[in-house]
Write a protein that holds these residues in place. Structure first.
Motif, PDB file in Angstrom:
ATOM      1  N   ALA A  33      -4.466   5.083   6.042  1.00 22.16           N
ATOM      2  CA  ALA A  33      -4.741   3.671   6.321  1.00 22.16           C
ATOM      3  C   ALA A  33      -6.180   3.283   5.966  1.00 22.16           C
ATOM      4  O   ALA A  33      -6.478   2.098   5.830  1.00 22.16           O
ATOM      5  CB  ALA A  33      -4.459   3.355   7.782  1.00 22.16           C
ATOM      6  N   ASP A  76       2.347   0.294   3.332  1.00 22.05           N
ATOM      7  CA  ASP A  76       2.263   0.551   4.775  1.00 22.05           C
ATOM      8  C   ASP A  76       3.129   1.739   5.179  1.00 22.05           C
ATOM      9  O   ASP A  76       2.704   2.585   5.961  1.00 22.05           O
ATOM     10  CB  ASP A  76       2.675  -0.684   5.574  1.00 22.05           C
ATOM     11  N   HIS A  77       4.342   1.803   4.646  1.00 21.61           N
ATOM     12  CA  HIS A  77       5.236   2.917   4.987  1.00 21.61           C
ATOM     13  C   HIS A  77       4.669   4.238   4.485  1.00 21.61           C
ATOM     14  O   HIS A  77       4.654   5.236   5.211  1.00 21.61           O
ATOM     15  CB  HIS A  77       6.645   2.677   4.428  1.00 21.61           C
ATOM     16  N   GLN A  80       1.758   5.486   6.537  1.00 15.78           N
ATOM     17  CA  GLN A  80       2.102   5.953   7.883  1.00 15.78           C
ATOM     18  C   GLN A  80       2.979   7.202   7.860  1.00 15.78           C
ATOM     19  O   GLN A  80       3.179   7.829   8.895  1.00 15.78           O
ATOM     20  CB  GLN A  80       2.821   4.844   8.644  1.00 15.78           C
ATOM     21  N   SER A  81       3.501   7.546   6.678  1.00 12.43           N
ATOM     22  CA  SER A  81       4.399   8.702   6.605  1.00 12.43           C
ATOM     23  C   SER A  81       4.027   9.571   5.415  1.00 12.43           C
ATOM     24  O   SER A  81       2.982  10.184   5.425  1.00 12.43           O
ATOM     25  CB  SER A  81       5.859   8.232   6.545  1.00 12.43           C
ATOM     26  N   GLY A  98       0.909  10.562   7.204  1.00 10.30           N
ATOM     27  CA  GLY A  98      -0.124   9.550   7.404  1.00 10.30           C
ATOM     28  C   GLY A  98      -1.536   9.964   7.044  1.00 10.30           C
ATOM     29  O   GLY A  98      -2.467   9.198   7.209  1.00 10.30           O
TER      30      GLY A  98
END
Length: 178
Positions: A33, A76-77, A80-81, A98
């Motif tokens: 992020a 975003d996905h 986060q993964s 992430g």
């Protein structure tokens, strides 16, 4: 921290402490992020069931239900993964759980190594790899994939253009040995 884009010679070291390396201000192990969204032009994530894109074609992402996804949703996905975040300046971040676990550098950044005009030159600067693989197609040598386990590094030599075409660091297949 060693910013590899400011110190590309560090990539030729046979041993490299990846805990001390960053690319574009993002360190290995950092939360994905923290990668600036403005530099990401494409992403790959498990949320994408179908992708359409290519040269001069805008990327389109679709989930398993056929719903079109925005780039922001895919980024975003992935952040986060698991997945990959591709930047306009030919840099890629590999993401797992992430966190940034790998960097790939290709394109204009590698012009730093333009003085290497033969595979032998590459070996003289980078050293003997722990594992080397010749890539052939229809009997023609396409390139060499050199793996340096002490630096968790892969260096791809393009035999057709006589240049380094890719360097990746971190959790990419082959970078840590058998």
């Amino acid at each position: 921290m060693v910013e590899i884009l400011d110190n590309l010679d560090a990539l030729s070291q046979p041993r490299l402490d990846l805990a001390t390396v960053e690319m574009g201000g993002t360190a290995l192990g950092a939360p994905a992020a923290t990668i600036p969204r403005r530099i990401i032009i494409k992403a790959q994530s498990s949320i994408v069931a179908r992708y359409r894109g290519g040269t001069d074609i805008n990327s389109e992402y679709y989930n398993a239900d056929g719903r079109r996804l925005t780039l922001a949703e895919v980024v975003d996905h992935a952040a986060q993964s698991d997945g990959f975040l591709y930047c306009a300046d030919k840099l890629t971040y590999k993401i797992r759980a992430g966190a940034v676990v790998g960097f790939a550098i290709y394109g204009p950044h590698l012009s730093h190594f333009a003085h290497l005009t033969s595979y032998e030159d590459l070996l003289a600067v980078f050293g003997t790899p722990d594992r080397a693989h010749e890539d052939e197609a229809y009997g023609d040598l396409m390139g060499h994939d050199n793996y340096y386990w002490g630096a968790q590094k892969h260096v791809r030599w393009d035999a057709r253009d006589n240049r380094i075409s890719l360097i990746d660091l971190g959790a990419f297949e082959g970078n840590t040995g058998p």
